[in-house]
Design a protein around this motif. Structure first.
Motif, short mmCIF file in Angstrom:
data_model
loop_
_atom_site.label_atom_id
_atom_site.label_comp_id
_atom_site.label_asym_id
_atom_site.label_seq_id
_atom_site.Cartn_x
_atom_site.Cartn_y
_atom_site.Cartn_z
N VAL A 74 0.71 -1.11 -0.26
CA VAL A 74 0.09 0.13 0.04
C VAL A 74 1.01 1.32 0.17
CG1 VAL A 74 -1.65 1.40 1.38
CG2 VAL A 74 -2.11 -1.02 1.18
N ILE A 75 1.96 1.17 0.68
CA ILE A 75 2.89 2.39 0.84
C ILE A 75 3.59 2.87 -0.48
CG2 ILE A 75 4.93 3.37 1.92
CD1 ILE A 75 2.37 3.30 3.72
N ILE A 76 3.95 1.57 -1.33
CA ILE A 76 4.50 1.64 -2.60
C ILE A 76 3.64 2.47 -3.21
CG2 ILE A 76 5.65 0.60 -4.48
CD1 ILE A 76 7.37 0.74 -2.20
N LEU A 77 2.17 2.04 -3.22
CA LEU A 77 1.18 2.28 -4.24
C LEU A 77 1.01 3.99 -4.01
CD1 LEU A 77 -1.44 -0.57 -4.38
CD2 LEU A 77 0.20 0.09 -6.12
N VAL A 78 0.90 4.15 -2.58
CA VAL A 78 0.79 5.73 -2.24
C VAL A 78 1.92 6.42 -3.00
CG1 VAL A 78 0.60 7.32 -0.42
CG2 VAL A 78 -0.59 5.02 -0.38
N LEU A 79 3.19 5.95 -2.65
CA LEU A 79 4.31 6.86 -3.40
C LEU A 79 4.07 6.97 -4.69
CD1 LEU A 79 7.11 5.09 -1.09
CD2 LEU A 79 6.26 7.39 -0.78
N THR A 80 3.73 5.94 -5.42
CA THR A 80 3.61 6.06 -6.79
C THR A 80 2.64 6.99 -7.38
OG1 THR A 80 4.03 3.46 -7.09
CG2 THR A 80 2.95 4.52 -8.79
N ILE A 81 1.40 6.88 -6.51
CA ILE A 81 0.52 7.99 -6.80
C ILE A 81 0.87 9.37 -6.34
CG2 ILE A 81 -1.94 8.81 -6.22
CD1 ILE A 81 -2.52 5.91 -5.68
N ALA A 82 1.55 9.52 -5.38
CA ALA A 82 2.21 10.87 -5.34
C ALA A 82 3.26 11.14 -6.14
CB ALA A 82 2.80 10.99 -3.83
N PHE A 83 4.12 10.34 -6.62
CA PHE A 83 4.86 10.63 -7.70
C PHE A 83 4.40 11.12 -9.07
CE2 PHE A 83 7.65 9.21 -11.48
CZ PHE A 83 8.70 9.84 -11.17
N VAL A 84 3.23 10.46 -9.38
CA VAL A 84 2.64 10.64 -10.69
C VAL A 84 1.91 11.82 -10.62
CG1 VAL A 84 0.99 9.63 -12.25
CG2 VAL A 84 2.55 8.15 -11.28
N LEU A 85 1.42 12.30 -9.67
CA LEU A 85 0.19 13.50 -9.63
C LEU A 85 1.10 14.69 -10.07
CD1 LEU A 85 -1.88 13.03 -6.21
CD2 LEU A 85 -2.51 12.67 -8.68
N VAL A 86 2.32 14.82 -9.53
CA VAL A 86 2.91 16.06 -9.83
C VAL A 86 3.25 16.02 -11.59
CG1 VAL A 86 5.14 17.41 -9.49
CG2 VAL A 86 3.92 16.29 -7.76
N ARG A 87 3.79 14.78 -12.01
CA ARG A 87 4.06 14.58 -13.27
C ARG A 87 3.04 14.84 -14.28
NH1 ARG A 87 7.53 13.61 -9.23
NH2 ARG A 87 9.58 13.87 -10.37
N ILE A 92 2.81 18.54 -0.27
CA ILE A 92 1.51 18.10 -0.72
C ILE A 92 2.08 16.57 -0.68
CG2 ILE A 92 -0.34 17.79 -2.21
CD1 ILE A 92 0.19 20.70 -3.16
N GLN A 93 2.74 16.12 -1.52
CA GLN A 93 3.35 14.80 -1.58
C GLN A 93 3.52 14.17 -0.24
OE1 GLN A 93 6.62 15.13 -4.29
NE2 GLN A 93 5.61 14.16 -5.87
N GLY A 94 4.31 15.10 0.51
CA GLY A 94 4.93 14.32 1.87
C GLY A 94 3.54 14.03 2.88
N THR A 95 2.85 15.03 2.69
CA THR A 95 1.35 14.86 3.64
C THR A 95 0.76 13.78 3.02
OG1 THR A 95 1.42 17.33 3.83
CG2 THR A 95 -0.68 16.13 4.60
N LEU A 96 0.50 13.41 1.82
CA LEU A 96 -0.26 12.55 1.42
C LEU A 96 0.46 11.11 1.75
CD1 LEU A 96 -2.38 10.99 -0.63
CD2 LEU A 96 -0.79 11.40 -2.24
N ILE A 97 1.68 11.07 1.75
CA ILE A 97 2.18 9.75 2.05
C ILE A 97 2.29 9.82 3.77
CG2 ILE A 97 4.36 8.84 2.46
CD1 ILE A 97 5.50 10.41 -0.18
N VAL A 98 2.21 10.75 4.59
CA VAL A 98 2.35 10.38 6.14
C VAL A 98 0.88 10.07 6.11
CG1 VAL A 98 2.40 11.76 8.05
CG2 VAL A 98 4.09 11.98 6.35
N VAL A 99 -0.37 10.84 5.67
CA VAL A 99 -1.62 10.38 6.25
C VAL A 99 -1.84 8.80 5.64
CG1 VAL A 99 -3.93 10.96 5.53
CG2 VAL A 99 -2.34 12.84 6.01
#
Length: 313
Positions: free
Chosen positions: A15-28, A282-289
């Protein structure tokens, strides 16, 4: 138990890897140059190029992703463009008001919902039962910002019982800060008590109709012991589930209340980060939450065993 924990830990990692992937893709996925979007329309081409180099946006996308995930797993969530500080330290500074607000709101929600839900189930069909269900639906329907504004006007401004807003000064001690959280906690507690009340009532209604409850009553056991020891204990799993979900929602969803009461929490930080285009925050908060959600779900599942020994993992 060990196999269950191993499976859950592996699932948490996925799940954490998926969240990291989503956070990475959102900015791109943002249209245009991410560096130019972060700096705003007044940035020069050289400033945008320098920021792309600083963020590694000039590197191949696969390399960017691997570095982003690797740094995040090590606790490095990047550096804020506005504060020029590591994102993890900014979130750590803003976590205290949010965590305390969530805990106090959950306490008020349980204080309101649990006894009313138990008694409403015990007195099924009574005036109290019907009025409690109606009140719960009304509390869930009123937006928290409206409740907060009304409480600010009446309880803080007119009566002076609580501080109007803020979190105390920089040198304020813990008790002063907790005093500033009472009014927003009551606001969120009332709103979130509705779901807990309805689940408590429904779970108790199911258990109070069981054969072993009627047997305990037939043996002459005191009614208080029947309701609180036998019925409530066996109705605990659905209640624990909704309490865990409520706490997770309070941690991540107190944005509006923090804005109304001007609390320097994570919700207020995210809103300001969006307005400032501070994407690392924004990315960091998404990952932490998301990580908090995963940990709360795991803790909730483990609590089942302590509430009901019949639960097997």
């Amino acid at each position: 138990m060990a196999k269950y924990l191993l499976r859950r830990i592996v699932g948490m990692f996925v799940v954490i890897i998926l969240v990291l992937t989503i956070a990475f893709v959102l900015v791109r996925l943002a249209p245009g140059d991410p560096a130019a979007l972060m700096l705003g329309p007044d940035a020069t081409p050289q400033e945008a190029a320098d920021l792309r180099t600083r963020l590694g946006l000039d590197q191949p996308i696969i390399l960017q992703y691997v570095k982003f995930v690797g740094n995040a797993l090590k606790g490095d969530l990047g550096e804020s463009l506005f504060f020029n500080r590591p994102v993890i330290s900014i979130l750590a500074d803003r976590a205290e008001p949010t965590i305390f607000l969530a805990l106090m709101s959950l306490f008020f929600a349980l204080f309101i919902a649990t006894p009313i839900g138990i008694y409403a189930a015990y007195k099924r069909g009574s005036l109290l039962d019907q009025s409690s269900v109606t009140s719960a639906m009304l509390a869930a329907s009123i937006p928290s910002f409206l409740t907060g504004l009304v409480f600010q006007r009446v309880l803080a401004t007119n009566l002076g019982w609580f501080p109007t807003a803020g979190y105390g000064g920089p040198d304020a001690d813990l008790w002063v800060r907790l005093e500033h959280l009472i009014l927003p906690s009551i606001t969120l507690g009332i709103t979130n008590s509705a779901l807990i009340l309805r689940f408590t009532r429904a779970s108790m209604l199911d258990i109070l109709g069981e054969d072993y409850v009627r047997t305990a009553r037939a043996k002459g056991m005191p009614e208080t012991r029947v309701v609180l020891r036998h019925a409530l204990k066996n109705a605990g799993i659905p209640i624990i589930t909704v309490v865990g979900l409520t706490f997770a929602l309070l941690v991540s969803g107190a944005v509006v209340t923090e804005r109304v009461f001007n609390l320097p929490g994570m919700g207020n930080l995210v809103v300001n980060a969006v307005l400032r285009r501070d994407y690392p925050v924004i990315q960091g908060t998404l990952i932490v939450v998301a990580s908090i959600y995963v940990l709360i779900n795991l803790a909730t599942d483990l609590l089942y065993f302590f509430i009901d020994k019949r639960v097997k993992y």
